[in-house]
Design a protein around this motif. Structure first.
Motif, short mmCIF file in Angstrom:
data_model
loop_
_atom_site.label_atom_id
_atom_site.label_comp_id
_atom_site.label_asym_id
_atom_site.label_seq_id
_atom_site.Cartn_x
_atom_site.Cartn_y
_atom_site.Cartn_z
N GLU A 174 0.84 -1.21 0.00
CA GLU A 174 0.00 0.00 0.00
C GLU A 174 0.87 1.25 0.00
N GLN A 190 1.57 2.08 -3.36
CA GLN A 190 0.35 2.20 -4.16
C GLN A 190 0.27 1.10 -5.22
N GLU A 199 -1.51 -2.59 -6.13
CA GLU A 199 -2.62 -3.48 -5.80
C GLU A 199 -2.08 -4.83 -5.35
#
Length: 125
Positions: free
Chosen positions: A95, A98, A100
């Protein structure tokens, strides 16, 4: 980038059966993947999506993603971590970048559906 030959075969098969044609380039570890991305950048043929496992020999997915994110051109490529790990710490780590994070399902159809979900990053835009 994945060192599991069965998972690579499942991913390759799902992509082959997708309604949009894609060319698949496989890397068995982060080091090999980074080398291929560097070469692809040099010749101007970058991929439309990077799918990466976390636990690989030579260079793991964490380090490979750090290198990818440091490169202005390569960092624009959509990237998905596709792993057997369901660790909350792993999810939080990615995270920060950024990226997935998708846990690999055990059933073939669910696995295929997850691959199609990843491909939607390319076909939706």
């Amino acid at each position: 980038m994945d060192d599991d030959v069965d998972d690579l075969a499942f991913i390759r098969e799902a992509i082959k059966n997708h309604s949009t044609p894609f060319t698949v380039v496989e890397a068995k570890n982060g080091e090999e993947g980074i080398a291929w991305l560097s070469h692809a950048k040099t010749i101007g043929v970058l991929p439309c999506l990077i799918i990466m496992d976390i636990n690989m020999p030579k260079m793991d997915g964490r380090r490979a993603i750090q290198i990818i994110k440091e490169d202005k051109e390569i960092s624009r490529i959509p990237l998905v971590v596709f792993t057997t790990s369901s660790s909350t710490l792993d999810k939080r780590y990615f995270e920060l970048y950024q990226v997935e994070y998708i846990t690999k399902p055990n059933q073939y159809q669910a696995f295929t559906n997850k691959v199609y979900e990843m491909l939607s990053h390319v076909t939706a835009g």
